[in-house]
Design an enzyme around this catalytic site. Structure first.
Site, PDB file in Angstrom:
ATOM      1  CB  CYS A 132      -0.974  -0.032   1.176  1.00  0.00           C
ATOM      2  SG  CYS A 132      -0.202  -0.018   2.800  1.00  0.00           S
ATOM      3  CG  ASN A 141       4.440  -1.702   5.069  1.00  0.00           C
ATOM      4  OD1 ASN A 141       5.572  -2.009   5.451  1.00  0.00           O
ATOM      5  ND2 ASN A 141       3.496  -2.599   4.957  1.00  0.00           N
ATOM      6  CB  CYS A 186      -3.603   1.548   7.133  1.00  0.00           C
ATOM      7  SG  CYS A 186      -3.431   2.976   8.231  1.00  0.00           S
ATOM      8  NE  ARG A 187      -4.499   1.535   1.821  1.00  0.00           N
ATOM      9  CZ  ARG A 187      -4.312   2.276   0.755  1.00  0.00           C
ATOM     10  NH1 ARG A 187      -5.175   2.214  -0.234  1.00  0.00           N
ATOM     11  NH2 ARG A 187      -3.275   3.087   0.667  1.00  0.00           N
ATOM     12  CB  SER A 188       0.273  -3.506   2.686  1.00  0.00           C
ATOM     13  OG  SER A 188       1.141  -2.611   3.314  1.00  0.00           O
ATOM     14  CG  ASP A 207      -5.189   5.926   2.667  1.00  0.00           C
ATOM     15  OD1 ASP A 207      -5.196   5.491   3.825  1.00  0.00           O
ATOM     16  OD2 ASP A 207      -4.355   6.728   2.226  1.00  0.00           O
TER      17      ASP A 207
HETATM   18  P1  4NP Z   1      -1.730   2.795   4.148  1.00  0.00           P
HETATM   19  O1  4NP Z   1      -2.359   4.128   4.762  1.00  0.00           O
HETATM   20  O2  4NP Z   1      -1.217   3.141   2.776  1.00  0.00           O
HETATM   21  O3  4NP Z   1      -2.900   1.877   4.083  1.00  0.00           O
HETATM   22  O4  4NP Z   1      -0.639   2.346   5.091  1.00  0.00           O
HETATM   23  C1  4NP Z   1      -1.643   5.326   4.836  1.00  0.00           C
HETATM   24  C2  4NP Z   1      -0.762   5.540   5.860  1.00  0.00           C
HETATM   25  C3  4NP Z   1      -0.068   6.741   5.937  1.00  0.00           C
HETATM   26  C4  4NP Z   1      -0.286   7.721   4.985  1.00  0.00           C
HETATM   27  C5  4NP Z   1      -1.156   7.493   3.953  1.00  0.00           C
HETATM   28  C6  4NP Z   1      -1.826   6.295   3.874  1.00  0.00           C
HETATM   29  N1  4NP Z   1       0.383   8.955   5.075  1.00  0.00           N
HETATM   30  O5  4NP Z   1       0.149   9.820   4.228  1.00  0.00           O
HETATM   31  O6  4NP Z   1       1.212   9.135   5.979  1.00  0.00           O
END
Ligand code: 4NP
Length: 163
Positions: free
Chosen positions: A11, A14, A16-18, A129
């Site tokens: 994602c 790294n 939340c989703r992945s 997201d």
């Molecule tokens: P992820 O979510 O891609 O599912 O891990 C996010 C985590 C952090 C950010 C964006 C999305 N960020 O902009 O810091």
């Protein structure tokens, strides 16, 4: 059976989703007694959260479903494209970023979108997201991952048996 089939979930951050996909896939694989023949990891296209545990909101939502997420965030590397059999991304932006980093035609073919494995959620073409969302956003992601990971395992099973 030797550990042979390698899955990498990707994602943006790294956190939340992945890492949730990694934890969910691990459970799906364990449930079918296949933990010894699949290796599972996750990474982000953005390295700003390197070394961090998953977001506390995702850890809490996952823990409510019995999943302990202990992954430490890392950025995808060129080596990952050679090392893993499949790279599964969460949304179109991840797809474009990962595709751009892919070193060869052969590694291009390892990239899949999580939504390809959904049997539910016809209205969604990506895993959204949840970072700026409320609690429901995290629950939706986990529902999608539960569905997608189960389908993904069925799809890779023939490859596992050949291993
Ligand atoms: P992820 O979510 O891609 O599912 O891990 C996010 C985590 C952090 C950010 C964006 C999305 N960020 O902009 O810091």
């Amino acid at each position: 059976m030797k550990k042979s089939y390698k899955l990498l979930f990707v994602c943006l951050g790294n956190i939340c989703r992945s890492p949730a996909a990694e934890g969910m896939m691990r459970r799906v694989v364990e449930r079918e007694g296949l933990a010894d023949c699949v290796e599972i990891d996750s990474a982000g296209t953005y390295g700003g959260h390197r070394g961090q545990l998953p977001d506390p909101r995702m850890r809490s939502a996952a823990a409510n479903r019995g999943l302990q997420l202990t992954h430490r965030a890392r950025k995808i590397t060129e080596e990952d494209f050679y090392d893993f059999d499949r790279i599964i991304v969460m949304d179109d932006m991840n797809y474009e970023n990962v595709f751009r980093l892919s070193p060869t035609r052969e590694t291009d073919n390892k990239i899949f979108r999580m939504r390809e494995f959904f049997t539910r959620f016809p209205e969604w073409s990506y895993v959204p997201d949840p970072y700026y969302e409320g609690h429901e956003g995290f629950e939706l992601v986990l529902d999608m991952l539960e569905d997608g990971c189960a389908t993904l395992l069925q799809e890779i099973k023939p490859d596992l048996q050949r291993a």
